[in-house]
Design an enzyme around this catalytic site. Sequence first.
Site, short mmCIF file in Angstrom:
data_model
loop_
_atom_site.label_atom_id
_atom_site.label_comp_id
_atom_site.label_asym_id
_atom_site.label_seq_id
_atom_site.Cartn_x
_atom_site.Cartn_y
_atom_site.Cartn_z
N GLY A 381 -37.08 -73.33 13.53
CA GLY A 381 -37.82 -73.75 14.44
C GLY A 381 -39.28 -74.20 13.50
O GLY A 381 -39.16 -74.17 12.21
N PRO A 383 -42.84 -75.27 11.75
CA PRO A 383 -43.94 -74.27 11.46
C PRO A 383 -44.70 -73.93 12.45
O PRO A 383 -45.07 -74.71 13.15
CB PRO A 383 -44.50 -74.83 10.02
CG PRO A 383 -43.42 -75.96 9.73
CD PRO A 383 -42.87 -76.26 11.11
N SER A 704 -30.69 -90.49 15.65
CA SER A 704 -31.76 -90.66 16.78
C SER A 704 -32.24 -92.00 17.12
O SER A 704 -32.62 -92.21 18.14
CB SER A 704 -32.68 -89.53 16.76
OG SER A 704 -31.94 -88.32 16.62
N LYS A 747 -38.61 -83.48 21.02
CA LYS A 747 -39.09 -84.96 21.06
C LYS A 747 -39.59 -85.28 22.36
O LYS A 747 -40.66 -86.01 22.51
CB LYS A 747 -37.57 -85.72 21.06
CG LYS A 747 -36.75 -85.75 19.75
CD LYS A 747 -35.53 -86.37 19.88
CE LYS A 747 -34.94 -86.24 18.33
NZ LYS A 747 -33.48 -86.79 18.38
#
Length: 797
Positions: A381, A383, A704, A747
Site C-alpha cells: 500500500g 506510504p 487507466s 482512485k
Amino acid sequence: MNFLMAPEDEMDFIPIIPLNESEGDNGQDIEVPKELPLLPLRNTVLFPGVVLPITVGRDKSIKAVNDAYKADKLIGVVAQKDSNIEDPTVSDLEDIGTVARIVKLIKMPDGGTTIIIQGKKRFKLSMITAEDPYFKAQIEPLTEEEAPRSQDFAAYVSNIKDLAAQIIQLSPNIPSEASIILKNIENPSFLIHFISSNLNTELNEKQKLLELNHVQARADLLMQLLQRELQFAELKNKVTNKTKMELDKQQREYFLQQQMKSIREELGGDSNEREIREMQKKAETKKWPQAAKELFQKGVERLERMHPSTPDYSVVFNHLDLMLDLPWQTYTDDFYDLKKAKKVLDHDHYGMDKVKERILEYLAVLKLKGDMKSPILCFVGPPGIGKTSLGRSIANAIGRKYVRISLGGLHDESEIRGHRKTYIGAMPGRILQSVRKIKSSNPVIILDEVDKVGKDFRGDPSNALLEVLDPEQNHTFYDNYLELEYDLSKVLFIATANDINNIQPALRDRLEIIDLSGYAVEEKTQIAKRHLIPKQRDAHGLKNIKFVIGDKVLEKIIKDYTRESGVRELDRQLASIMRYEAKEYAMKGKMKSLLTSVEVEKILGRPRYSNELYKVANLAGVAVGLAWTYVGGDILFVEASLSEGKGDLKLTGNLGNVMKESASTAFTYLQSNARKLSISSKLFDNKVLHVHVPEGAVPKDGPSAGVTMLTAIASAYTGKKVRPYLAMTGEITLRGQVLPVGGIKEKVLAAKRAGLKEVILCWQNEKDIEEIDSSYIKGLKIQYVKTMQQVLELALS
C-alpha cells in the site's frame, strides 16, 4: 641437581649442609631403639649422613619432634607416597626410612619450629604402634653394606663426581661452591647419599635409591639418573644459547610479552585468557545443536593456540562471540489469544476491517497448526498508512519480540547472507544480526520496503531473501559468516511494499499479498483524534493543557493542506499547529481552548489545494482522469487541442508507451466512428491533434487514462465541454469496449478528496466499489459503463 630445595612443609629455601668426612658416617655405631616416633616428610627423602633443615608445621610432627628432642634426640624419618596429602595415614607412608638425630631445634618468632636433622641409619617399618598424638613404630634397622674397594667401583665414584660437576657447571642457579664441596667428599657412600639427596628428580626415584641395599646397585642407578639430568641440562643450555643468538627485535618483544603473560598469570590471569575461560563457562550452559557445539570447541582450541596480537585472533574471537550471543534454541512463549489480538489491532489501527480479519485468520491457523509453514504476509500500500506498525501490533498481540529490517536501497547480497569471515570488516547478515540483538529465535521480523531492494554487481539480495522466506528452506538458513545452518522456521516474517510490480517475481510467489488502500477523509479524522493529536500533544508538552481541535477544523486541515493516501503529511501539519500553540502558551501563559478555521489559516498559511481547479466546464478538450501512484490515488488532467496541419497526432507530458498507445487507440477509434459521433472527417485530415498531460517532469504510464484520453480528444473534435466535477478511469480497446483497471479504492478516494461529484468506471469494477465503506464515498455518484460510446454520452454535455 638442586642444592637449593624446599623440604617438608613451608620451609624457605635453605642449602643442604654437607658434613665433613668424619661426620658423614653411616651411623653404624649408634644404638637404635626398637620403637621410634615418626616424622613424615612430604617433599624429600633423607639419606644417611646427610644434614637437612626442616620447618615443621603439622601439629603431630611438632609433638613428635619435641618429645624426641627431650629424650634421645632420635626420630624416624619416612617419606610420604603422595606429597599432596596434608594429614597422612599409615598406608600413605613409605616402608623404608632413615633414623635421624635432631642436631638442633629452633623456635621461630612466628610460632613455628625449625629442626636440623642428620641421617644416621636406614630402617624398615615393622609395625605402627601408635597414631596419636603422633606416629610411633617398631623398626628393623638395615645393615649398610660397605663400599667395595675395587678399581671398578672407584671408577664409578669418579664418574659420578664428574657428572655432578658438569651439571653444576651447566646450571646457573646452583652456586659454584657446590663443586668445591663435591671435591672434598672422600667417603664413597656419603658421596652417593649426598648427591642422591640433591638430585633433581621425582620423589619415588629418590626413595628407590634409599631402598637399594647394595652400594654398587645404588651407584649404578644414581649414574643413570645423573646422565639423564645432564642431557636435560645440556639441551636446556643449547636452547637458551640458540635463543640468545637468534633474538632479534620481534623475538625480543615476543619474549617480553611472554614474560608479561607470566606476570599477569601470577596476578590473576591474562585478560584474553579470562575472556576465553568466560566464553567456555558460558558455552557449558548454552543450548545449541551438536554441530554448533563442535565448531565452538574447535574455535576455542584454535584461539588458545594463537597469540592475541595476531590478526586472526580477533576474527576467531568475534566468530565465537557471535555463536554465544545467538539464541539457538531460545524461544519466547506465544499467546494466541485472538480476542486480545483483536483488541490490540483495533486499538492501534482505525478501520482496515478486512485486513484485520485476515491477520486474525492467519494467527488462528498458527495457533492450531503450531508452525510457520504458511505464506509470508506482505502488506502492500502507499506510504503512511500503517504497514510497519501493523507488524508491531501483531508482535504485541501474540507476545513476541519485534524487530524491523529496512531493505530500501539494499544492493549487496552479503547484507542478507553475511560476509565470509576472512574478509576485513566481515559481519553476519542482517537477519542473524537482528536475531542476535533481539535474543529470541522466534521474533516477528518486519522486512520493510521489500520492493526497493536493488540489484548490481554485488549480487541480487532478492534472491538471497528466497531462502529466508521459503518455509521449506529457512529451517536450514546458511549464513556465510556463521558458517553454520541456523533455524529460522519459527520466525514470523512480515514484508511491506509500496508497489507489488517492483518485487522480484520468484520472491512475490512466496508472499501472500494483502492490499492496504488509502484512507478516506472520515478515517483520517478518526486517526487524527485517536492517535496523531494525542501523540503530538505529548511531544510538544501540551499533554495536560486543555486544547480541542474539532472535527470540522480537522476536515479543513485534511482537505485544504494534505493530499495523500496515508497520514504522514497530516501528522506534520498537526505538529506545526502544536508548535505554534506551545509557543503561544509559553509566551502568554494561556491559550484558546478551541482551534478555529481562521487560526488554522493563520498558522498553516493559505490552503494549498482547492477544489475550484476541477471546474473545467468552460473549456472543451479537457478531461479529468484518476491515477494510481505508489503514494496512493491522484488526479490528472488530459488536455487535447486542434491546430492547422496535416492530421498528425502529437503527444507531450512525459508519457510512457502504454499511455501513448491509449492516445493512439482513442484517436483511431474516433476516426473510425466519426460519422456516428457527428465528427467531420475533414478534421482528421486538416487538423493536428495535440494531446498533453500536465506535470511533464513526472513520468506517467499505465492503461487507466484510456477513457480520459478518449473523452478529451472527443471533446476537442466535437467542441462539446466535459461535464464539471466528473472524473473517470478505465482501459479502452479498438472495438469500443471499456476494460477494468486496478487501484479503484485509492482512485475513488482521491476523487472524493478532490471534491469531485461523479466518477465513470468499467462495470467490472463494481465489486471494488462494494468493498469501500459507503459512508466514505457518500455524495459521490458512480457511473458504470461497458462501451466507449457510453463514456462519451455521459461525459460530454
